[in-house]
Write a protein that holds these residues in place. Structure first.
Motif, mmCIF file in Angstrom:
data_model
loop_
_atom_site.group_PDB
_atom_site.id
_atom_site.type_symbol
_atom_site.label_atom_id
_atom_site.label_comp_id
_atom_site.label_asym_id
_atom_site.label_seq_id
_atom_site.Cartn_x
_atom_site.Cartn_y
_atom_site.Cartn_z
ATOM 1 N N TRP A 1 0.848 -1.198 0.000
ATOM 2 C CA TRP A 1 0.000 0.000 0.000
ATOM 3 C C TRP A 1 0.880 1.243 0.000
ATOM 4 O O TRP A 1 1.809 1.351 0.806
ATOM 5 C CB TRP A 1 -0.896 0.030 1.243
ATOM 6 C CG TRP A 1 -1.879 -1.105 1.317
ATOM 7 C CD1 TRP A 1 -2.036 -2.134 0.425
ATOM 8 C CD2 TRP A 1 -2.842 -1.323 2.342
ATOM 9 N NE1 TRP A 1 -3.032 -2.978 0.827
ATOM 10 C CE2 TRP A 1 -3.555 -2.493 2.005
ATOM 11 C CE3 TRP A 1 -3.190 -0.639 3.515
ATOM 12 C CZ2 TRP A 1 -4.582 -3.008 2.806
ATOM 13 C CZ3 TRP A 1 -4.206 -1.138 4.301
ATOM 14 C CH2 TRP A 1 -4.897 -2.307 3.947
ATOM 15 N N SER A 2 0.518 2.216 -0.864
ATOM 16 C CA SER A 2 1.423 3.360 -1.007
ATOM 17 C C SER A 2 1.429 4.255 0.234
ATOM 18 O O SER A 2 2.449 4.866 0.536
ATOM 19 C CB SER A 2 1.102 4.155 -2.267
ATOM 20 O OG SER A 2 -0.261 4.452 -2.278
ATOM 21 N N PHE A 3 0.323 4.326 0.996
ATOM 22 C CA PHE A 3 0.367 5.235 2.165
ATOM 23 C C PHE A 3 1.092 4.604 3.350
ATOM 24 O O PHE A 3 1.355 5.273 4.353
ATOM 25 C CB PHE A 3 -1.046 5.708 2.557
ATOM 26 C CG PHE A 3 -1.866 4.713 3.325
ATOM 27 C CD1 PHE A 3 -2.615 3.758 2.667
ATOM 28 C CD2 PHE A 3 -1.885 4.727 4.722
ATOM 29 C CE1 PHE A 3 -3.369 2.827 3.371
ATOM 30 C CE2 PHE A 3 -2.634 3.809 5.437
ATOM 31 C CZ PHE A 3 -3.380 2.849 4.753
ATOM 32 N N VAL A 4 1.423 3.313 3.241
ATOM 33 C CA VAL A 4 2.263 2.679 4.275
ATOM 34 C C VAL A 4 3.653 2.549 3.632
ATOM 35 O O VAL A 4 3.972 1.553 2.990
ATOM 36 C CB VAL A 4 1.714 1.303 4.698
ATOM 37 C CG1 VAL A 4 2.474 0.782 5.904
ATOM 38 C CG2 VAL A 4 0.230 1.370 5.023
ATOM 39 N N SER A 5 4.431 3.596 3.824
ATOM 40 C CA SER A 5 5.686 3.721 3.084
ATOM 41 C C SER A 5 6.660 2.558 3.356
ATOM 42 O O SER A 5 6.671 1.980 4.448
ATOM 43 C CB SER A 5 6.302 5.065 3.473
ATOM 44 O OG SER A 5 7.660 4.969 3.643
ATOM 45 N N ASP A 6 7.496 2.271 2.374
ATOM 46 C CA ASP A 6 8.526 1.237 2.550
ATOM 47 C C ASP A 6 9.423 1.546 3.745
ATOM 48 O O ASP A 6 9.940 0.647 4.405
ATOM 49 C CB ASP A 6 9.402 1.144 1.290
ATOM 50 C CG ASP A 6 8.652 0.480 0.146
ATOM 51 O OD1 ASP A 6 7.570 -0.093 0.400
ATOM 52 O OD2 ASP A 6 9.141 0.548 -0.999
ATOM 53 N N ARG A 7 9.601 2.842 4.007
ATOM 54 C CA ARG A 7 10.437 3.250 5.148
ATOM 55 C C ARG A 7 9.860 2.695 6.454
ATOM 56 O O ARG A 7 10.593 2.292 7.349
ATOM 57 C CB ARG A 7 10.483 4.779 5.264
ATOM 58 C CG ARG A 7 11.522 5.439 4.387
ATOM 59 C CD ARG A 7 11.597 6.923 4.698
ATOM 60 N NE ARG A 7 10.323 7.599 4.449
ATOM 61 C CZ ARG A 7 9.610 8.256 5.364
ATOM 62 N NH1 ARG A 7 10.021 8.336 6.603
ATOM 63 N NH2 ARG A 7 8.461 8.850 5.036
ATOM 64 N N TYR A 8 8.529 2.724 6.559
ATOM 65 C CA TYR A 8 7.895 2.214 7.790
ATOM 66 C C TYR A 8 8.146 0.718 7.934
ATOM 67 O O TYR A 8 8.378 0.216 9.030
ATOM 68 C CB TYR A 8 6.385 2.435 7.774
ATOM 69 C CG TYR A 8 5.919 3.867 7.609
ATOM 70 C CD1 TYR A 8 6.725 4.942 7.961
ATOM 71 C CD2 TYR A 8 4.641 4.128 7.110
ATOM 72 C CE1 TYR A 8 6.271 6.238 7.813
ATOM 73 C CE2 TYR A 8 4.175 5.426 6.964
ATOM 74 C CZ TYR A 8 5.000 6.474 7.305
ATOM 75 O OH TYR A 8 4.541 7.736 7.161
ATOM 76 N N TRP A 9 8.074 0.016 6.809
ATOM 77 C CA TRP A 9 8.315 -1.430 6.863
ATOM 78 C C TRP A 9 9.761 -1.714 7.230
ATOM 79 O O TRP A 9 10.041 -2.552 8.085
ATOM 80 C CB TRP A 9 7.965 -2.105 5.521
ATOM 81 C CG TRP A 9 6.490 -2.216 5.345
ATOM 82 C CD1 TRP A 9 5.691 -1.420 4.584
ATOM 83 C CD2 TRP A 9 5.620 -3.156 6.000
ATOM 84 N NE1 TRP A 9 4.387 -1.806 4.716
ATOM 85 C CE2 TRP A 9 4.301 -2.872 5.564
ATOM 86 C CE3 TRP A 9 5.814 -4.204 6.891
ATOM 87 C CZ2 TRP A 9 3.195 -3.600 6.005
ATOM 88 C CZ3 TRP A 9 4.718 -4.936 7.329
ATOM 89 C CH2 TRP A 9 3.425 -4.631 6.886
ATOM 90 N N ASP A 10 10.677 -0.965 6.602
ATOM 91 C CA ASP A 10 12.104 -1.174 6.908
ATOM 92 C C ASP A 10 12.354 -0.935 8.398
ATOM 93 O O ASP A 10 13.049 -1.711 9.060
ATOM 94 C CB ASP A 10 12.981 -0.227 6.080
ATOM 95 C CG ASP A 10 12.943 -0.600 4.597
ATOM 96 O OD1 ASP A 10 12.479 -1.712 4.284
ATOM 97 O OD2 ASP A 10 13.357 0.235 3.761
ATOM 98 N N ALA A 11 11.779 0.145 8.918
ATOM 99 C CA ALA A 11 12.000 0.495 10.336
ATOM 100 C C ALA A 11 11.442 -0.609 11.237
ATOM 101 O O ALA A 11 12.076 -0.990 12.232
ATOM 102 C CB ALA A 11 11.339 1.832 10.655
#
Ligand SMILES: C[S@@+](CC[C@H](N)C(=O)[O-])C[C@H]1O[C@@H](n2cnc3c(N)ncnc32)[C@H](O)[C@@H]1O
Length: 375
Positions: free
Chosen positions: A229-239
């Motif tokens: 999902w685009s509003f759940v940024s990849d950065r959030y997943w990485d973190a």
């Protein structure tokens, strides 16, 4: 978009444990309701809670709620919600539904109306005249109506959170991973004492114990719908994955064992533990429960033995319970936790439980019998 409302759904009887789990993860204002815990969060929390929740079934995002008594009201209120903030232009969004004690009881009609309302909203907002392509990320919309109150949610998890990604094999009656983890949570065992499952089947309880004992995020090995999902940024997943890696204590020594009478189940348990990334941390051994003789003190026995529901099995199962009760009398420092649907378990086992708790294993009503060991 800063604030969102998330819902951690749970099996009946586990909602309180899920609420506490959320508080332990640092969320405040957690409301525990029937079969769910509702809490305020930010989009960056979606990866975190999906990775860490051990006892919840799914994490859903509440897009909106309102009362509706007619299809018109359902349509207009659904269309008024900001779907485009969540669902991308090419997103695929099937609608599922349920309805209880409500004027709008026809679930297929409600689903079709919700679908139509979201499609109209999206076409307007994205300026699309033709039909929506729906070839992109997957968003499962749910319309849940209870006493005329409509909750519209998006499922952030994808497959249920019990699917940790390690179960490559299973037996006849495997325990859901979320329930197995909750059984361990109830014991207060936190990785420092001996832990045994004498009826380990496919190894769910010992594997979940190892994940708890080494503080390994249960979702570490799988994927989630909201990863795309685009509003759940990849950065959030990485973190979130980095946090999980930092918090895992892979070197924490554990003393966990799994036994089962059936050699096939031992092979399956070993394969599942390997898939969970635990290598041969847990010794699995083919053994009859009656041969169990603990050598250490103060251990925890946590098991989901057969219930003896099939005609012909009951006598055998009762014999096993009786023998186990006899054995454990000689080891009073051990705490024993047994999940069973057998109506006279305590009588057959020969000791009254310190505590018991009603829990559902799927659709089967069971009791979780807890016998606290002497300190
Ligand atoms: C309900 S299943 C356990 C399922 C397990 N919790 C899982 O998630 O896969 C019960 C298990 O007890 C085992 N069993 C039955 N009688 C036994 C006995 N006397 N000693 C040891 N294991 C036994 C069966 O082989 C079966 O795998």
């Amino acid at each position: 978009m800063d604030k969102i409302t998330l819902i951690a759904t749970a099996a009946m009887g586990l909602e309180g444990i899920v609420g506490q789990e959320l508080r332990d993860l640092g969320y405040e204002n957690v409301r525990v309701e029937n079969s769910r815990a509702v809490f305020e969060a930010r989009p960056s929390d979606i990866p975190r809670v999906n990775l860490w929740l051990r006892f919840a079934d799914r994490v859903k995002l509440l897009v909106g709620k309102f009362n509706a008594y007619s299809f018109d009201e359902l349509f207009e209120n659904t269309k008024a919600l900001p779907w485009e903030q969540f669902i991308s232009e090419d997103g695929e969004f099937p609608v599922i539904g349920k309805s209880k004690k409500s004027k709008l009881y026809s679930v297929p009609d409600c689903q079709a109306i919700v679908k139509k309302a979201i499609v109209e909203r999206m076409k307007q907002k994205y300026g699309i005249a033709d039909r929506l392509e729906e070839t992109g990320a997957f968003y499962r919309v749910e319309v849940d109506i209870n006493k005329d109150e409509v909750w519209l949610t998006l499922d952030t998890s994808g497959s249920g959170l019990h699917k940790r990604g390690y179960r490559v094999g299973q037996g006849e009656a495997p325990l859901k991973e979320t329930l197995a983890a909750a059984l361990i949570q109830v014991t207060n065992w936190r990785g420092d004492a001996p832990f045994v499952d004498l009826f380990c089947g496919s190894g769910t309880i010992p594997i979940e114990a190892a994940l708890i004992g080494q503080n390994i995020a249960p979702g570490f090995n799988r994927e989630f719908a909201s990863e795309n999902w685009s509003f759940v940024s990849d950065r959030y997943w990485d973190a979130a994955f980095e946090e999980a890696e930092d918090k895992a204590q892979y070197d924490h020594p554990l003393n966990i064992q799994g036994m089962d009478i059936d050699p096939k189940m031992i092979e399956i348990s070993k394969a599942n533990a390997m898939e969970a990334g635990l290598g041969d941390l847990i010794p699995f051994k083919q053994m009859q429960a009656r041969d169990f003789k603990p050598v250490e003190k103060g251990g925890y026995l946590v098991s989901n033995p057969p219930y003896g529901e099939r005609i012909g099995d009951r006598k055998e199962v009762e014999k096993t319970y009786r023998q186990l009760g006899g054995t454990m009398k000689d080891f009073p420092t051990w705490s024993v936790y047994i999940l069973t649907a057998h109506p006279q378990f305590e009588k057959v086992y020969g000791t009254e439980a310190t505590k018991k708790r009603k829990l559902f294993n799927g659709f089967i009503e069971t009791n979780y019998y807890q016998f606290f060991g002497k300190k």
